[in-house]
Design a protein around this motif. Structure first.
Motif, PDB file in Angstrom:
ATOM      1  N   ARG A   1       0.812  -1.242   0.059  1.00  0.00           N
ATOM      2  CA  ARG A   1       0.089  -0.101  -0.006  1.00  0.00           C
ATOM      3  C   ARG A   1       0.882   0.954  -0.039  1.00  0.00           C
TER       4      ARG A   1
ATOM      5  N   GLU B   1       2.906  -1.522  -7.381  1.00  0.00           N
ATOM      6  CA  GLU B   1       2.113  -2.365  -8.052  1.00  0.00           C
ATOM      7  C   GLU B   1       2.569  -3.371  -8.487  1.00  0.00           C
ATOM      8  N   GLY B   2       3.937  -3.743  -8.010  1.00  0.00           N
ATOM      9  CA  GLY B   2       4.864  -4.929  -8.897  1.00  0.00           C
ATOM     10  C   GLY B   2       4.316  -6.421  -8.104  1.00  0.00           C
ATOM     11  N   ILE B   3       4.742  -7.091  -8.601  1.00  0.00           N
ATOM     12  CA  ILE B   3       4.693  -8.688  -7.910  1.00  0.00           C
ATOM     13  C   ILE B   3       5.674  -8.818  -6.841  1.00  0.00           C
TER      14      ILE B   3
ATOM     15  N   PRO C   1       6.065  -3.040 -12.366  1.00  0.00           N
ATOM     16  CA  PRO C   1       4.834  -3.572 -13.267  1.00  0.00           C
ATOM     17  C   PRO C   1       5.388  -3.069 -14.588  1.00  0.00           C
ATOM     18  N   LEU C   2       6.027  -1.903 -14.769  1.00  0.00           N
ATOM     19  CA  LEU C   2       6.247  -1.390 -16.214  1.00  0.00           C
ATOM     20  C   LEU C   2       7.167  -2.028 -17.099  1.00  0.00           C
TER      21      LEU C   2
ATOM     22  N   PHE D   1      -0.409 -10.047 -12.622  1.00  0.00           N
ATOM     23  CA  PHE D   1       0.144  -8.890 -13.232  1.00  0.00           C
ATOM     24  C   PHE D   1      -0.724  -7.514 -12.757  1.00  0.00           C
ATOM     25  N   VAL D   2      -0.205  -6.283 -12.755  1.00  0.00           N
ATOM     26  CA  VAL D   2      -0.706  -5.186 -12.267  1.00  0.00           C
ATOM     27  C   VAL D   2      -2.185  -5.029 -13.137  1.00  0.00           C
TER      28      VAL D   2
ATOM     29  N   ARG E   1      -4.677  -7.331 -11.768  1.00  0.00           N
ATOM     30  CA  ARG E   1      -4.960  -7.078 -10.449  1.00  0.00           C
ATOM     31  C   ARG E   1      -5.889  -5.885 -10.019  1.00  0.00           C
ATOM     32  N   ASN E   2      -5.606  -4.743 -11.111  1.00  0.00           N
ATOM     33  CA  ASN E   2      -6.089  -3.602 -10.821  1.00  0.00           C
ATOM     34  C   ASN E   2      -7.446  -3.442 -12.024  1.00  0.00           C
TER      35      ASN E   2
ATOM     36  N   ILE F   1      -2.334  -0.252 -17.061  1.00  0.00           N
ATOM     37  CA  ILE F   1      -1.274   0.624 -16.468  1.00  0.00           C
ATOM     38  C   ILE F   1      -0.710   1.324 -17.493  1.00  0.00           C
TER      39      ILE F   1
ATOM     40  N   TYR G   1      -4.642   4.651 -15.407  1.00  0.00           N
ATOM     41  CA  TYR G   1      -5.126   3.598 -15.846  1.00  0.00           C
ATOM     42  C   TYR G   1      -6.104   3.919 -16.835  1.00  0.00           C
TER      43      TYR G   1
ATOM     44  N   LYS H   1      -5.632   6.066 -10.257  1.00  0.00           N
ATOM     45  CA  LYS H   1      -6.052   4.630  -9.374  1.00  0.00           C
ATOM     46  C   LYS H   1      -6.928   4.820  -8.263  1.00  0.00           C
TER      47      LYS H   1
ATOM     48  N   TRP I   1      -8.240   1.397  -2.573  1.00  0.00           N
ATOM     49  CA  TRP I   1      -7.730   1.931  -3.654  1.00  0.00           C
ATOM     50  C   TRP I   1      -6.850   3.331  -3.455  1.00  0.00           C
TER      51      TRP I   1
END
Lengths: 111, 808
Positions: A19, A54-56, A65-66, B544-545, B548-549, B553, B559, B605, B796
């Motif tokens: 978060r 937002e990454g794993i 994530p990018l 993956f983001v 998940r969202n 992205i 987004y 987001k 969020w």
């Protein structure tokens, strides 16, 4: 000097997730691993500014994530062939609460 | 005159202290109070008593004769009510006893979770012989017991009652059992072991209430699950028993504060055992308590001694479960893991190194070397020289480096290579000499490595030895650096072994990392969703983001939001709602996509839940524009308006989209339906395309218009819309069940061959079975993720905002 501030309950952060905390010096991502270890990192990949939050999360690493840069959350260092690092901040778990060291977060506003 | 020593509490620590004092010839007048109406017994052995492997008499450590021989005045069953520090007198209800030195060893009391029903008859804890006897009485065959707490004590209680024939459910708040002692992998093995004994384990279960009128009848969890229960055992933790010390105004933190000599804030009063706190640390395991007992005995005898906590180790006392953990095994900066897994035998070992020292160990299934590792941890010696073979234990140290091929070469022909199919080395060598020069051919000829696959490496070594330089290992690379298995092998093994969780896959298939990586986790999550739609729960954190969202992205961390537009058809009302949303959330760009819908780009987001709610309110759902799943069904206007249209391509496209939406696939899937061979919907460069003709529908597959561009290949022709739907759902399911993650349909078809695919969907029974499996999956997964996720907008937003605070 350190000043730990209670920012959230541990359960507010998903396991293997993160978060974001908004601060004067930008967003900080607070990660929780599968084994409930906490890490706080600057939420900005040095490559192209991707939100690491937002990454794993895998083990104690996170993948951006990018463009899939991988960072060791212990040190903030990029792994493998990529070179770069993100700032890390002290964070700790106490009685189910997440405490973040805010000492360095106020520095810029004081300047 | 003899010193008067009064001891409150006849537990294991105070028992050991008295023993040490008497053995050293200490001369005290000892008075021993105990709230339990009995002397000292080995509390650790209550579990074997519960399971029926021992009796109470066998676990008594000090009997009446022992106390008498040492002149101990036993006050068993007498509860101490007050300590008068000024006059040095301890009071029970029977009167006062003066002391020169007082030892408080009141131990701990079980923690009772404050839920409704906690006081009902039939709810017990697991602390003493009374509790044990209550559980024994309730554990008649067929009785139902619920244990709350999946830690050391709770699991021993559960196993003990199960051994007596009760049906036991363990409810555990955390994600895996014994999380303080075990990492998730070992926790998984333990759960599997317990489940094989008929103990049901419910992790991530929070108890809401204990139900019952006259006595306990059931346990209700927060998630709504109800477990019927004749007995409920709460084993969620213990807290130091400090009430007496508090009343006496001794210094108490979480436990009674003591110094290195076990002295409290009153120099005449000492404390030891689970009730004390030493340098901010509490103690629950027996080893440090015995150390405290020795130190306190020395202190009382006037000798110098200081308590220094040492590393402790844990073993679960459940017969047949071999597990051990010691030291510190949490992830932390500068720590490294050595992991060994032998899925066939259910063995897992993990060593944690910091610098050149071994600091922790977790072992499951084979704990023979536990003592050696524990010793290394305690010694804190450098293990650098041992590191290469450390995990194999003491038997492996000091020998020369072994060449793995040499070990296989030295195996006799009758040595078993494949345990699943009982194939020995000689049989494999014979097959290779008979012409089997690829792994698949060896598998066909001998079945070696054709079941669980974990011996593949060995089989390849036998091939390398037999074929020499002419052998080159499998050209298909492993899935990722976490495993030696290929995607195909992993998919096959998930199904054949019946693996239904990511930890299960990682354990059984010998993953080399803790927790996988960003490459294998999404793949495993997909494979499990596709293969076990009913049993497996989607793991959001392994996605993956974008998935998940539920939005793509963008490079600035915003987004894109794309509502579904069935078959590319919309209405003025929907367009107004989209326009309103674009205004309300200041969307920087509104763009028409290639798949006939509208993309709102640049949404923050924190705004996602609100914009989704607005679109939901106008009747729109997520377009899955971000998903490895069904994206769009592009259509032309067909017979409704077009003068060339042969069939209702728009209507068919909408029906197909309503059939397929929400399904997860290995990579994205796009469809096109054209109403005539002019092909305005560009159906022949889609993953699946339908071209309508006068006499029916031509279905073709495996097109692409991305990095590769290719035309679809003809699959089959059918005459009704119903057949189109069944063939396409069946083909999609075939793809879902067989393809490698991230392979689009054209890549998968190139590997398996179009003829094979056609044979699968042309056979009516097989097609129907595929269709049914697809629909079963859809019954779970065809839901709008926007509607679900919009319900918790707080998730969020940032978790905290320190900008205001810093500005103060």
């Amino acid at each position: 000097m350190t000043a730990f501030l209670d920012i959230a309950a541990l359960d507010d952060i998903p396991r293997q997730g993160a978060r974001v905390v908004k601060t004067m010096i930008g967003c900080i991502a607070v990660f929780r691993t599968a084994e409930d270890q906490l890490f706080a990192l600057e939420d900005r990949c040095p490559h192209k500014g991707g939100p690491l939050s937002e990454g794993i999360v895998h083990g104690t690493s996170v993948t951006c994530p990018l463009h899939a840069w991988v960072f060791d959350m212990n040190t903030g260092q990029a792994q493998g062939a990529d070179e770069g690092a993100v700032q890390t901040y002290p964070v700790r778990l106490e009685a189910g609460r997440v405490l973040l060291d805010v000492t360095r977060l106020a520095r810029r506003s004081a300047a | 005159m003899k010193q008067r020593l009064v001891v409150i509490g006849a537990g294991m620590a105070s028992g050991r202290m008295l023993e040490t004092i008497f053995e050293a010839g200490g001369d005290f007048d000892v008075t021993l109070f105990n709230a339990e109406a009995r002397g000292n017994y080995n509390r650790l052995m209550l579990s074997p008593v519960l399971s029926g492997e021992k009796t109470y008499a066998q676990i008594v450590t000090h009997d009446a004769e022992w106390y008498e021989a040492h002149g101990v005045d036993c006050r068993f069953g007498e509860v101490v009510v007050k300590i008068d520090r000024a006059n040095r007198i301890v009071y029970s209800n029977a009167g006062g006893v003066p002391y020169d030195a007082l030892v408080i060893a009141t131990g701990s009391s079980p923690f009772i979770i404050p839920v409704p029903g906690k006081d009902l008859p039939g709810v017990c804890t697991y602390r003493d012989l009374e509790d044990t006897n209550a559980m024994i009485a309730a554990s008649k065959p067929g009785a139902r017991a619920v244990v709350i707490g999946g830690g050391l004590l709770g699991l021993e209680a559960a196993a003990g009652m199960a051994a007596r024939g009760a049906e036991v459910v363990v409810i555990h708040l955390m994600g895996h059992l014994m999380e303080r002692q075990l990492d998730p992998a070992a926790g998984y093995l333990l759960q599997k072991d317990l489940e094989s004994r008929g103990i049901r384990v419910h992790c991530k279960g929070a108890t809401k209430a204990i139900l019952g009128s006259a006595r306990v009848e059931a346990v209700l969890l927060e998630d709504g699950t109800v477990y019927p229960a004749d007995l409920v055992c709460m084993a969620v933790g213990i807290r130091p028993e400090v009430r007496l010390a508090n009343d006496a105004h001794l210094e108490v933190a979480r436990g009674i504060t003591v110094d290195d000599q076990m002295r409290t804030s009153d120099p005449a009063i000492f404390a030891l055992g689970e009730c004390v706190e030493h340098e901010k640390q509490l103690f629950g395991l027996v080893a440090p308590l015995y150390d405290q007992a020795k130190v306190l005995a020395a202190t009382l005898l006037g000798q110098d001694a200081a308590f220094k906590p040492v590393q402790t180790a844990t073993k679960l006392k459940v017969t047949g479960v071999d597990l051990f953990s010691a030291g510190d095994f949490a992830d932390a900066p500068g720590r490294e893991d050595i992991v060994f897994r032998d899925p066939g035998r259910g063995v897992y070992k993990r060593l944690i190194l910091e610098g050149d020292q071994l600091i922790g160990a977790v072992m499951y299934g084979d704990t023979a070397d536990a003592a050696w590792f524990f010793d290394l941890i305690k010694q804190g010696k450098s293990v650098t020289d041992l590191r290469d073979t450390l995990i194999f234990g003491p038997a492996f140290q000091g020998g020369a480096q072994t060449d793995p091929l040499a070990a296989v070469a030295a195996l006799p022909p009758e040595a078993e290579i494949c345990g699943c199919n009982g194939v020995c080395k000689g049989k494999i060598v014979t097959a290779i000499q008979g012409g089997a020069n690829t792994l698949d051919m060896v598998r066909m000829a001998t079945k070696a490595s054709a079941s669980c696959g974990t011996c593949t490496g060995l089989v390849e070594q036998v091939m390398a030895l037999t074929l020499g330089d002419s052998f080159s290992a499998n050209a298909n690379p492993p899935m990722c650096k976490c495993t030696d298995h290929t995607h195909e092998d992993v998919r096959r093994l998930i199904k054949s072994i019946g693996l239904k969780s990511i930890p299960a896959v990682m354990q059984e298939l010998g993953w080399k990392t803790v927790g996988g990586c960003a490459s294998c986790r999404p793949a495993l999550n997909y494979y499990l969703i596709a293969d076990w739609p009913l049993e497996y729960t989607d793991d959001r954190q392994s996605r993956f983001v974008n998935e998940r969202n539920h939005g793509n992205i963008q490079k600035d961390g915003t987004y894109s939001v794309v509502p579904r537009m069935w078959g590319g058809v919309t209405t003025p009302a929907e367009l107004r709602a989209i326009a309103d949303a674009a205004d309300r959330y200041a969307v920087p760009m509104v763009k028409v996509t290639g798949g006939q819908r509208i993309d709102l780009l640049g949404v923050k987001k924190a705004d996602l839940p609100a914009i989704w709610s607005d679109l939901n309110a106008a009747g729109m759902v997520s377009g899955h524009a971000y998903a490895k799943g069904l994206r769009t069904v592009k259509t032309c206007v067909g017979t409704d308006f077009c003068r060339f249209g042969t069939q209702d391509s728009t209507g068919l496209g909408i029906k197909l989209e309503k059939l397929l939406w929400g399904s997860w696939t290995p990579a994205k899937v796009k469809l096109g339906v054209s109403g005539c061979p002019r092909n305005c919907a560009e159906a022949t460069c889609k993953d699946i395309g339908v071209v309508c003709v006068d006499s029916g529908y031509e279905i073709s597959v495996a097109g692409a218009a991305g990095m590769d561009v290719r035309e679809t290949e003809f699959l089959c022709k059918v005459t009704t819309e119903a057949e189109v739907m069944e063939v396409i759902a069946a083909f999609t399911q075939l793809y879902r069940e067989n393809a490698r993650y991230l392979h689009r349909i054209y890549k998968w078809v190139a590997r398996v061959g179009l003829d094979w695919c056609r044979a699968q969907v042309e056979d009516p029974a097989n097609r129907r079975a595929l269709y049914d499996r697809f629909m079963l999956s859809q019954s779970i997964y065809q839901t709008d993720p926007w509607a679900e996720l919009a319900a918790t907008p707080a998730d969020w937003a940032p978790i905290a905002d320190l900008t205001l605070r810093a500005a103060e």
